[in-house]
Design an enzyme around this catalytic site. Structure first.
Site, short mmCIF file in Angstrom:
data_model
loop_
_atom_site.label_atom_id
_atom_site.label_comp_id
_atom_site.label_asym_id
_atom_site.label_seq_id
_atom_site.Cartn_x
_atom_site.Cartn_y
_atom_site.Cartn_z
N HIS A 39 0.80 -1.26 0.08
CA HIS A 39 -0.04 -0.26 0.29
C HIS A 39 0.90 1.38 0.05
O HIS A 39 0.29 2.46 -0.19
CB HIS A 39 -0.71 0.13 1.44
N ASP B 228 -2.81 -10.83 -2.48
CA ASP B 228 -3.25 -10.09 -1.03
C ASP B 228 -4.85 -9.70 -1.38
O ASP B 228 -5.13 -9.41 -2.43
CB ASP B 228 -2.60 -8.79 -0.70
N HIS C 170 -6.27 -7.20 -0.23
CA HIS C 170 -6.45 -5.74 -0.80
C HIS C 170 -5.58 -5.48 -1.86
O HIS C 170 -4.58 -5.95 -2.08
CB HIS C 170 -6.00 -4.94 0.63
N ASP D 15 -4.49 -12.73 3.62
CA ASP D 15 -5.77 -12.12 4.28
C ASP D 15 -7.12 -12.48 3.13
O ASP D 15 -8.12 -12.20 3.64
CB ASP D 15 -5.60 -10.95 4.59
ZN ZN Z 1 -4.03 -7.11 2.94
#
Ligand code: ZN
Length: 300
Positions: free
Chosen positions: A119, A156, A158, A237
């Protein structure tokens, strides 16, 4: 990150424990992560657009030197006295792994590191991330080691918005990913460049459907791109036991995805893969999934 924060040191302990308990540990060669000079390692284009590295270094060194227990840098990301060394080691692991693989010392590498990186944009901390470990390593392979084409695979839950920010429209890089949508960081549905293959998937999608999407959308692009090396943003995740997302992957799905990544690497890149830990916050699911991933990488 502070008490009760999901991005906690126990994550790496859980991985270590399970690698040991499962017996996978004996097949691995373990290396300590060196500290990297982020002022040199941070991607050149990102470096020239901001004083991000210098500014963040100042903040993190201040937190370290004054022994400030915790300082919030954004709503999700906080620094403690150990953060400056940790971020240098996390990126340092990714760079050292890249060198070790390119020098033929090891076939591939998994970097069991935190804080995560995907991120972190070229000029901002975000979502538990300070510096983008995978982007640093990929740019090291290109800019310093002279490769012409590298792929980044991000599984991931995200979206890896920071990596996209850094490598979008860099024709030397192909990035393929899937991510839950809607979910933090609430972007990625409109790719920022033609070198991005972004697959948003709705909550409660199961592994079988994700595998179909990977087969249909990642594989043709990866095959056509013929990467000389593959970097993995390995977040776990999307596991069905992980509360930070609502996807339904299990260990067998991570094993399958890793196998598909390895197939491409074997065909085009002499097997060269560097995988870096990103998310994964249910300690048991994280440990089992990393072990499944590493098992395939190690060929055992
Ligand atoms: Zn994540």
């Amino acid at each position: 990150m502070g008490r009760g924060h999901p991005e906690c040191p126990q994550r790496l302990d859980a991985i270590d424990d399970y690698l040991l308990a499962s017996g996978v540990d004996v097949a691995l060669q373990r290396r300590e992560a060196p500290l990297v000079d982020l002022a040199c390692a941070w991607p050149t284009s990102a470096r020239s657009t901001s004083g991000y590295v210098a500014e963040l270094r100042n903040v993190l060194e201040q937190v370290q030197d004054a022994n400030i227990p915790l300082r919030s840098l954004d709503p999700d990301t906080a620094a403690c006295p150990g953060t400056w060394r940790a971020v240098q080691r996390a990126a340092g692991a990714a760079v050292a792994a890249t060198d070790a693989v390119l020098d033929g010392e090891v076939a591939n590498a998994f970097c069991s590191i935190r804080p995560p990186g995907h991120h972190a944009t070229r000029n901002a901390t975000m979502g538990f991330c300070f510096f983008n470990n995978v982007a640093v390593a990929a740019r090291h392979a290109l800019d310093v080691r002279g490769l012409e084409r590298v792929a980044i695979v991000d599984f991931d839950v995200h979206h890896g918005n920071g990596t996209e920010d850094i490598i979008a429209n860099d024709e030397r890089v192909l990035m393929v990913s899937f991510f839950q949508n809607p979910l933090y960081p609430y972007n990625g549905t409109d790719p920022l460049g033609d070198n991005m293959v972004n697959l948003p998937v709705p909550p409660y999608t199961r592994g079988a459907e994700v595998r179909e999407m990977i087969e249909a959308h990642w594989m043709p692009r990866l095959e056509a791109f013929r990467p000389q090396m593959i970097f993995v943003s390995a977040g776990f995740d999307a596991h069905r036991e992980d509360d930070l997302g609502q996807l339904g992957l299990v260990e067998a799905d991570y094993e399958w995805i890793t196998r598909r990544i390895k197939d491409v690497a074997d065909r085009h890149a002499g097997g060269k893969i560097v995988s870096c830990l990103e998310g994964g916050y249910n300690l048991g699911a994280l440990a089992r999934s990393v072990t499944a991933h590493v098992r395939v990488l190690a060929g055992i």
